[in-house]
Design a protein around this motif. Structure first.
Motif, PDB file in Angstrom:
ATOM      1  N   PRO A  72       0.824  -1.213   0.000  1.00  0.00           N
ATOM      2  CA  PRO A  72       0.000   0.000   0.000  1.00  0.00           C
ATOM      3  C   PRO A  72       0.861   1.266   0.000  1.00  0.00           C
ATOM      4  O   PRO A  72       1.837   1.371   0.730  1.00  0.00           O
ATOM      5  CB  PRO A  72      -0.807  -0.133   1.294  1.00  0.00           C
ATOM      6  N   ALA A 161      -0.338  -2.779  -9.147  1.00  0.00           N
ATOM      7  CA  ALA A 161      -1.716  -3.258  -9.285  1.00  0.00           C
ATOM      8  C   ALA A 161      -2.340  -2.877 -10.617  1.00  0.00           C
ATOM      9  O   ALA A 161      -3.326  -3.497 -11.041  1.00  0.00           O
ATOM     10  CB  ALA A 161      -2.566  -2.726  -8.140  1.00  0.00           C
ATOM     11  N   PRO A 387      -5.885  -4.806  -0.842  1.00  0.00           N
ATOM     12  CA  PRO A 387      -4.431  -4.633  -0.655  1.00  0.00           C
ATOM     13  C   PRO A 387      -4.011  -4.560   0.804  1.00  0.00           C
ATOM     14  O   PRO A 387      -2.935  -5.037   1.169  1.00  0.00           O
ATOM     15  CB  PRO A 387      -4.147  -3.319  -1.393  1.00  0.00           C
ATOM     16  N   GLU A 390      -4.001  -8.122   2.111  1.00  0.00           N
ATOM     17  CA  GLU A 390      -2.869  -8.846   1.546  1.00  0.00           C
ATOM     18  C   GLU A 390      -1.568  -8.388   2.191  1.00  0.00           C
ATOM     19  O   GLU A 390      -0.685  -9.202   2.491  1.00  0.00           O
ATOM     20  CB  GLU A 390      -2.796  -8.628   0.029  1.00  0.00           C
TER      21      GLU A 390
END
Length: 418
Positions: A72, A161, A387, A390
């Motif tokens: 992130p 991403a 995200p 994860e």
């Protein structure tokens, strides 16, 4: 000292090649690579070139390539926040100063109402004590300055991403792939320098005090028959020998254009929980560019298969964690290999490179295989996993891996000194 130098060069090469794979495929996909690091922990060397910071860090236990959006993003502007803006000659914002604005007197100070640093690349806000709302365009390569440390922003099209699942999978797989490629290149060099084992059952060397020496084998002998079975390849020869430990075998060899009969009893040796026969001979070698290429591919495949078998034994409990080695154990093994010569060191480097590639492909959090697993899950469910969630999974996985590293290292130290 030789061992220290060899270990640093070997380990540095393995990590560099692995991370270079991630790096080059990220660049090719248009991702922003923030950092290319060898090692973990405090920086002992750093140099920024173009968009990427290249670092060497204190702890030589790996490395990483930090790609924008793979974790992130920490760059964020909130409504009501006062920031300073600096502009390029085209009038676009090229620096966003978050704090310590007094150190940037030329900066234009505004209060943020809205900011989009991912897609539209704009900041909307008001100058202090003004009512007119202003909109500023942001340079795609603008810097975000916090505590006088500048970080380049990453528009969404530069983030991990934003790329296709294939591009992301290839970027993750590229590290292990480069380790396999490095091993193949080293095996090719070994094939050119040391020769490739001959296809025919020609003996290149007879080991001293071995059953073969006692039976009268000589260097250059070609085994053409064992009992009633004709022999044309080294594999056929070794397969029969391995299958008959402690049993007398009648062999016919060709020596100086004559056929000679010899009787030999293979010595029994334990290998992978079974007894195999060995007579103490090594295959003859030949130097050939055309043969070195398939030899390198075959050796890489055989080592991959061997390491996978050992991993399966670990999973099924046939190996224990006490049998694993970390950096200390690898250093000790390298010390022993260095004493046997450069060719064996190259072979050891190939084996470690393949091992590094396979370990990183295991579907465990924080490893390349774990990240590939998330890409695969996204492909199946049709949408990505959050995200943040994860990131938490990978953080926990990384912490557990570090704990495992500490345990393995402690076991290595105990084996060496206790």
């Amino acid at each position: 000292m030789n061992t220290i130098i060899a270990f640093i060069l070997m380990f540095g090469l393995l990590v560099f090649v692995h991370e270079f794979g991630h790096f080059i495929f990220a660049k090719r996909a248009g991702m922003l690579v923030r950092e290319f690091a060898i090692g973990f922990g405090p920086k002992i060397f750093s140099n920024k070139k173009n968009e990427t910071l290249y670092t060497i860090r204190l702890l030589p236990i790996g490395g990483y390539v930090r790609v924008a959006g793979e974790d992130p993003e920490i760059i964020e502007l909130k409504p009501g926040q006062h920031i300073g803006l600096e502009f390029n000659p085209d009038g676009a914002v090229n620096k966003i100063i978050v704090n310590n604005k007094s150190k940037h007197p030329e900066a234009r100070v505004i209060e943020v109402e809205h900011a989009d640093l991912d897609h539209r690349l704009i900041i909307e806000g008001y100058e202090i004590d003004e009512e007119e709302k202003l909109t500023f365009s942001i340079d795609p390569k603008a810097g975000f300055v916090m505590d006088e440390v500048e970080t380049q922003i990453a528009p969404y099209d530069r983030q991990f991403a934003s790329k296709t699942k294939l591009q992301r999978a290839m970027q993750l797989f590229a590290g292990p792939m480069m380790n396999f490629l490095l091993a193949a290149v080293i095996f090719f060099l070994l094939g050119m320098l040391n020769g490739v084992p001959a296809d025919r059952a020609i003996i290149g060397n007879v080991v001293s005090d071995s059953p073969a020496e006692e039976a009268g084998f000589q260097d250059g002998d070609e085994v053409i028959r064992i009992g009633d079975t004709s022999i044309s390849t080294w594999e056929e020869f070794t397969e029969i020998v391995r299958a008959h430990p402690e049993e007398e075998l009648s062999m016919t060899v060709e020596r100086d254009n004559e056929q000679v009969d010899v009787q030999v009893v293979p010595k029994s040796n334990a290998a992978q929980d079974q007894e195999i026969g060995q007579i103490g001979v090594q295959a003859a070698t030949e130097k050939s560019l055309l043969k070195a290429i398939p030899y390198s591919v075959n050796q890489t495949y055989e080592w991959i298969k061997l390491i996978l078998v050992n991993l399966s034994m670990l999973v099924t409990g046939q190996f224990s964690l006490d049998m694993l080695s970390g950096p200390v154990g690898i250093y000790d093994a390298t010390d022993q290999v260095v004493q046997t010569g450069m060719l064996n060191l190259l072979m050891w480097t190939s084996a470690l490179s393949i091992n590094l590639g396979i370990i990183n492909l295991l579907p465990l959090p924080a490893l390349d295989g774990g990240r590939l697993l998330f890409v695969g899950i996204e492909a199946v469910r049709g949408k990505p996993i959050d995200p943040q969630k994860e990131g938490v999974v990978h953080f926990i996985g990384f912490a557990l891996l570090m704990l495992l590293m500490i345990v393995v290292t402690w076991n290595d130290i105990q084996r060496l000194f206790l």
